[in-house]
Structure formats: structure tokens, C-alpha cells
Enzyme design. Structure first.
Site, PDB file in Angstrom:
ATOM      1  N   GLU A  56      41.291  36.142  34.360  1.00  0.00           N
ATOM      2  CA  GLU A  56      40.713  35.015  33.623  1.00  0.00           C
ATOM      3  C   GLU A  56      39.260  35.269  33.285  1.00  0.00           C
ATOM      4  OE1 GLU A  56      42.716  31.752  36.614  1.00  0.00           O
ATOM      5  OE2 GLU A  56      40.627  32.284  36.792  1.00  0.00           O
ATOM      6  N   CYS A  81      42.354  39.236  44.231  1.00  0.00           N
ATOM      7  CA  CYS A  81      41.221  39.604  45.094  1.00  0.00           C
ATOM      8  C   CYS A  81      41.775  39.938  46.466  1.00  0.00           C
ATOM      9  CB  CYS A  81      40.237  38.437  45.193  1.00  0.00           C
ATOM     10  SG  CYS A  81      38.708  38.864  46.055  1.00  0.00           S
ATOM     11  N   CYS A 107      37.319  29.668  39.718  1.00  0.00           N
ATOM     12  CA  CYS A 107      37.827  31.009  39.971  1.00  0.00           C
ATOM     13  C   CYS A 107      39.296  31.033  40.393  1.00  0.00           C
ATOM     14  CB  CYS A 107      36.952  31.576  41.092  1.00  0.00           C
ATOM     15  SG  CYS A 107      37.323  33.215  41.578  1.00  0.00           S
ATOM     16  N   CYS A 153      31.745  34.026  32.311  1.00  0.00           N
ATOM     17  CA  CYS A 153      32.120  34.309  33.681  1.00  0.00           C
ATOM     18  C   CYS A 153      33.248  35.342  33.595  1.00  0.00           C
ATOM     19  CB  CYS A 153      32.600  32.989  34.277  1.00  0.00           C
ATOM     20  SG  CYS A 153      33.020  33.076  35.977  1.00  0.00           S
ATOM     21  N   CYS A 172      38.984  29.487  48.029  1.00  0.00           N
ATOM     22  CA  CYS A 172      39.033  30.065  46.686  1.00  0.00           C
ATOM     23  C   CYS A 172      40.481  30.272  46.248  1.00  0.00           C
ATOM     24  CB  CYS A 172      38.285  31.395  46.692  1.00  0.00           C
ATOM     25  SG  CYS A 172      38.344  32.245  45.110  1.00  0.00           S
ATOM     26  N   CYS A 199      38.810  34.410  51.042  1.00  0.00           N
ATOM     27  CA  CYS A 199      37.971  33.228  51.251  1.00  0.00           C
ATOM     28  C   CYS A 199      38.873  31.995  51.173  1.00  0.00           C
ATOM     29  CB  CYS A 199      36.868  33.152  50.202  1.00  0.00           C
ATOM     30  SG  CYS A 199      35.822  34.624  50.194  1.00  0.00           S
TER      31      CYS A 199
END
Ligand code: SAH
Length: 363
Positions: A83, A104, A355, A97, A111, A108
Site C-alpha cells: 500500500e 512485515c 499502515c 507514505c 499494527c 508490533c
């Protein structure tokens, strides 16, 4: 566009070396396809259109919020999702962004990307193609005002006409320090699109080898640190990477970056109700950022850090965002202790602009 494949395609055809630069210059100015590249021989334009996809990414979905924020969901040629977001501000700034990875590998807990499977690093071209997508869209949008979009007047950093994109941050999907070669490769190209190095920010969970490498890097890129808690135990809970690179060492690495580059480090702090937004936690953060041999300031007296409080964009997580009042008092406590602080404007909330949210929904 796959820039390595472009070089290869041109070499295979025995084209002169300057052709690659010509193609890239058109693309960087917002051209929509090879057919617009009028200083290339027609036969070459046709061959490129046949052999080299104009973008390495396919747009899968796009959503526009009422505040002008646009979020795009792309797929790579091998079907990996990613994205990117464009934010437009009233003062004319346009900020991107960008994603550095599909998914990932870090986890976290707040997120949305952290809960998707990690796919792979993005190539430099796949990163640049995110920016080119928006460059083209803005050129088309501003076309009436700046004489045909692709021919928009160009100048120094940030003066590339009304359709120019001025800033970018690697705050999309992924950890840029774990794909730093490709991220830096993309950064080398961004000034041609209008985004200067000083307006490009690399955001990290605190991956120390990457921070150290960025401190030695020629390009004057900005560094942002996702901190989110000034207490080791809480930070490890929110960001398991803290077990590997503890807060204390990360802050030291950021101080060294500041000492070397003379560039202030942005500290990102996502505000989670009842988790990291209490008054004592603001004091602990102020202490963490101002302790050290020079009291957190460089010799010139400029603070090494500036805190950016981020209102939480709710995702399918156990957290809720702090209230506006809690954010204001947290900010007050930081400022009262000499730590510069801003509160990030919430943008694009109705289009899931945080995100990883769009990709998580589509998968
Ligand atoms: N891996 C890098 C860059 C990607 S995340 C990093 O962590 O810095 C970019 C920023 O968005 C980080 O500060 C991250 O903590 C924050 N973020 C992630 N999910 C969010 C959400 N739901 N609401 C607000 N900020 C979020």
C-alpha cells in the site's frame, strides 16, 4: 518501471546509453506511458510498450477520503500486496507514505501489517513505482494548471509546480532498515520526482545497524524512530523487537545519528488509551529523550529529538486510541520538560489509511 530491466532491454537493442535517462526523465515527470515520450524513436516506444510493463505494480484498489488523502493498494508482478498513501495539505505540501516491504516480519502488536504474513522485500523499482503512481495522478489532476501534466515546469526541490509531490516517508508497510539497499536505491531516484533527500524520512522500529548505516550515508535523509513507550518492559510488549535492540541502545544510536548528521530525529509515539498515555509515562519519555551527556541537545543547543504524538488509527487490535484530552495533556507534560512535540493530524481515517489496514482487509 523495472529500471534494471529497462537497462537490459535497451542494451539488448543496442540503444545508446542516454536512452535510459530519457525514459526515466519522462516517467519521473508524470508521463502516463511510453507513447508520450516523443523524443524517442517510434519503433523504440512500441518495443518498450511490448516488452517492459510501464509499472512494476498493478493498482488493485484506490480509496479517497474527504480530506484529500488517497490510499492505493497495489500488487507486485508475483501477486504480493502493498500500500501507499498520498496526503494533500492546504499549504500545498503533498506527502507520500511508501512501503518498503510486502507485509512485515516484525510483530508490533498494535499494527495491522504486523499481523499479516511477511512476503518479501520490495525492489527499488517497486518502491519508486509507488511514488510514480501518485506523480502521474497529480500531474493529470494539475494538468489544467501546469500545462499538460507531464510537461510540468521543474525546478529545485519542492518547486516543481502545483502538481509536485514534496515529501515522503517510509511509514507504509514494512521495516525499511531490513531492506535498506533497495530503500536507498529508491531514495536516489526520488529527487527526480521532486522529493528531495531532506524531505524524505526513513522510519524505523529501532533497528540499530540500519540507524548506524544511515548516519554514514551521503544522502541527507531524515530519521524517524517509532518509540511508543519509554519503559523497556512495556516497549517489549508493544514491539517485540525491543528484546533484540533495547530502548536505551536505540536512543543512543539516534543520538549518535544526530551528532553526526546534525539532523533532528523524529520520535513517533502512537497514543494508546490506558497503555502508554499517562502523565508519568510522559515524564519518563521526557527523561529518556533528554538524559545523556549533553542533556539531549547538540552543542548548538538544538534538541536531538522532536516527538510526534500519533492518534491511534483503530485496527482489529485490543487497543483503543487515547482521547483528545489525554493527548493534549501528554503533549503539555513533554513541552513543560523541554521536549518539542507536535500532534499528528489524523488523515484518511474513513479509508483505513493506517499502515497495513487496506491490505489486511483485502487478504
Ligand atoms: N516499520 C517502520 C515503518 C512502518 S510503520 C516503523 O515502525 O517505524 C510507520 C508508523 O506507523 C510507525 O510509527 C507505526 O508505529 C505507526 N502505526 C502503525 N499502525 C498504526 C495505527 N494503527 N495507528 C497509528 N499509527 C500506526
Amino acid at each position: 518501471m523495472d529500471l534494471e530491466l529497462l537497462d537490459q532491454t535497451l542494451a539488448d537493442r543496442d540503444e545508446p546509453r542516454f536512452r535510459a535517462r530519457q525514459v526515466w526523465t519522462w516517467a519521473a515527470r508524470g508521463a502516463r506511458g511510453y507513447e508520450q515520450m516523443t523524443d524517442l524513436p517510434a519503433s523504440l516506444r512500441e518495443a518498450l510498450a511490448r516488452e517492459l510493463p510501464f509499472s512494476s505494480l498493478t493498482l488493485q484498489a484506490e480509496a479517497q477520503a474527504s480530506d484529500g488523502t488517497v490510499k492505493a493498494l497495489f500488487a507486485t508482478a508475483d501477486g504480493r500486496p502493498l500500500e501507499a498513501v498520498l496526503m494533500r495539505y492546504r499549504d500545498g505540501r503533498r506527502s507520500l507514505c511508501l512501503s518498503s516491504q510486502s507485509g512485515c516480519a516484525l510483530t508490533c502488536t498494535f499494527c495491522a501489517t504486523g499481523r499479516m504474513p511477511f512476503a518479501r522485500n520490495l525492489s527499488a523499482s517497486e518502491i519508486v513505482d509507488q511514488a510514480l503512481h501518485f506523480r502521474r495522478a497529480e500531474a493529470a489532476r494539475g494538468g489544467r494548471r501546469d500545462a499538460g501534466g507531464a510537461k510540468a515546469p521543474r525546478g529545485r526541490e519542492g518547486t516543481a509546480g502545483p502538481a509536485a509531490i514534496t515529501h515522503c516517508a517510509f511509514m507504509g508497510m514494512g521495516e525499511p532498515m531490513l531492506n535498506l539497499d533497495n530503500v536507498l536505491g529508491a531514495c536516489e531516484r526520488l529527487p527526480d520526482i521532486g522529493i528531495g533527500h531532506r524531505r524524505t524520512t526513513i522510519s524505523t522500529v529501532g533497528w540499530i545497524p540500519g540507524i548506524e548505516r544511515l548516519a554514514e550515508e551521503q544522502m541527507p535523509l531524515r530519521l524517524a524512530l517509532s518509540l511508543h513507550a519509554a519503559d523497556e518492559a512495556l516497549r517489549s510488549e508493544l514491539m517485540p523487537v525491543n528484546e533484540r535492540f533495547p530502548l536505551r541502545d536505540v536512543i543512543d544510536a539516534c543520538r549518535a545519528f544526530h551528532a553526526r548528521k546534525r539532523r533532528r530525529v523524529f520520535v513517533e509515539y502512537v497514543m494508546l488509551a490506558g497503555v502508554n498515555d499517562r502523565y508519568e509515562q510522559a515524564l519518563a519519555l521526557a527523561r529518556a529523550l533528554s538524559s545523556g551527556p549533553t542533556g539531549g541537545r547538540s552543542r548548538g543547543g538544538q534538541p536531538a529529538f522532536k516527538v510526534n504524538l500519533i492518534p491511534y488509527n483503530p485496527t482489529d487490535s485490543p487497543y483503543t486510541g487515547s482521547t483528545r484530552e489525554a493527548i493534549a495533556s501528554f503533549r503539555g507534560a513533554l513541552e513543560a520538560h523541554g521536549v518539542p512535540c507536535t500532534v499528528r493530524l489524523t488523515r484518511g481515517r474513513e479509508i483505513d489509511a493506517a499502515c497495513g489496514q487496506l491490505a489486511a482487509r483485502a487478504s
